[in-house]
Design an enzyme around this catalytic site. Structure first.
Site: not given
Length: 348
Positions: A247-248
């Site tokens: 994820g970011h």
């Protein structure tokens, strides 16, 4: 290749071999195989005493053995040549390289590749059919870009990095030297950023960067997302399996190993040399310490201390998980015992 040639090429981590006692036992080795299916002319390996039963059945002409005199004697009695090492699996991996090298195309730029005039392309590069390289891209020396790869604007690819067919590198992504990005992987795409409003979801533009340090390998169909601000970073020498979601804004340290179908939400921080087994799920902003191990299908909802081994959902220390699992399998019997006890107490 003669067994003696293999010994000479692998003597950096070998401690002994059967040639010291019998130089005439020098079979021709034509390939490698697992010990249970090995045939004459092949080299195999044994990791430890628990595989000793296979020693009497294998058809291998030579074996890589641990430092175990009993196994050496067994091999000698069967007329099997052997090499001894503290790490048989590592030596076997090095032996594979003597017989097999991955396909490496001859440097060229295919005429169907579309390369923007502002892109900077290094020397000794292979760029395959239908590759698209957009403006401001920089690719280092000795890189390999296989067919149908798309590299978005201002991305940077380091020396000797390989991008396999059909992977996608999004804008401003930075990939270091000696990396391998496998087919279908997507590096630097938009993170999953939305703000709820009364009228629906408001999209948060993902203006950050994805940075892949040197010597990282990322498996097929994995995704490493860029954040709204700041960076997502994968540390050097980390290996990532197929179908992994990062994820970011996540930060992964050096030398980590992440197995298939693991997934982490945004802002996760993983320390150096951590290991995540298959289908591990990690909640937003969770931290995993240096050297921690997370077993398969574990759900991480809070921080994991350095060096800890955890299992289960929610995650708990592995030793406690084993005890809980043993109790879980006995729950039906325990329930019946409870009902019986309740009936007895009710009668009183």
């Amino acid at each position: 290749m003669k067994f003696s040639e293999i010994v000479n090429k692998l003597d950096d981590i070998a401690t002994d071999n059967s040639l010291t006692a019998n130089q005439d036992q020098d079979p021709e080795i034509v390939g490698l195989a697992a010990i249970d299916i090995a045939t004459s002319g092949t080299l195999s390996y044994v990791e430890g005493a628990k595989f000793a039963s296979l020693m009497g059945k294998t058809g291998a002409s030579a074996l890589i053995l641990p430092q175990d005199k009993t196994l050496q004697i067994q091999a000698q009695e069967r007329g099997i040549a052997w090499i001894v090492t503290p790490d048989p699996k590592l030596l076997f991996a090095k032996a594979i390289r003597l017989f097999y090298q991955p396909y490496r195309p001859t440097p060229e730029i295919h005429p169907t590749a579309v390369i923007h005039s502002t892109a900077k392309i290094g020397s000794d590069i292979y760029i395959g059919p239908h590759v698209v390289i957009q403006q401001g891209v920089e690719i280092g020396n000795g890189a390999i870009v296989h067919p149908n790869v798309v590299i978005y604007p201002d991305a940077k690819i380091g020396d000797r990095t390989t991008l396999h067919a059909n992977c996608t590198i999004h804008e401003r992504t930075q990939i270091g030297a000696d990396c391998v990005i496998h087919s279908g992987a997507v590096i630097g795409a938009e993170g999953f950023g939305f703000v709820p409003t009364r009228t629906g979801w408001f999209k948060v533009e993902q203006s950050g960067y994805t940075v892949i340090e040197d010597n990282v390998e990322i498996g097929c169909n994995s995704a490493v997302d860029r954040p709204a601000v700041g960076e997502t970073r994968i540390g050097r020498s980390t290996i990532i399996d197929n179908l992994v979601q990062i994820g970011h804004g996540s930060k992964i340290g050096f030398g980590c190993a992440i197995a298939g179908q693991a997934g982490m939400a945004g802002g996760v921080k993983i320390g150096n040399r951590a290991i995540l087994a298959g289908q591990v799920g990690i909640a937003n902003q969770a931290k995993i310490g240096d050297g921690a191990t997370v077993s398969a299908q574990t759900g991480i909802l809070s921080d994991v201390a350095p060096g800890e081994i955890v299992s289960g959902t929610p995650a708990m220390p592995h030793k406690i998980y084993l005890k809980a699992s043993a109790i879980y399998s006995r729950l039906p019997d325990m329930y019946q015992s409870l009902k019986k006890l309740q009936r007895q107490l009710g009668q009183k």
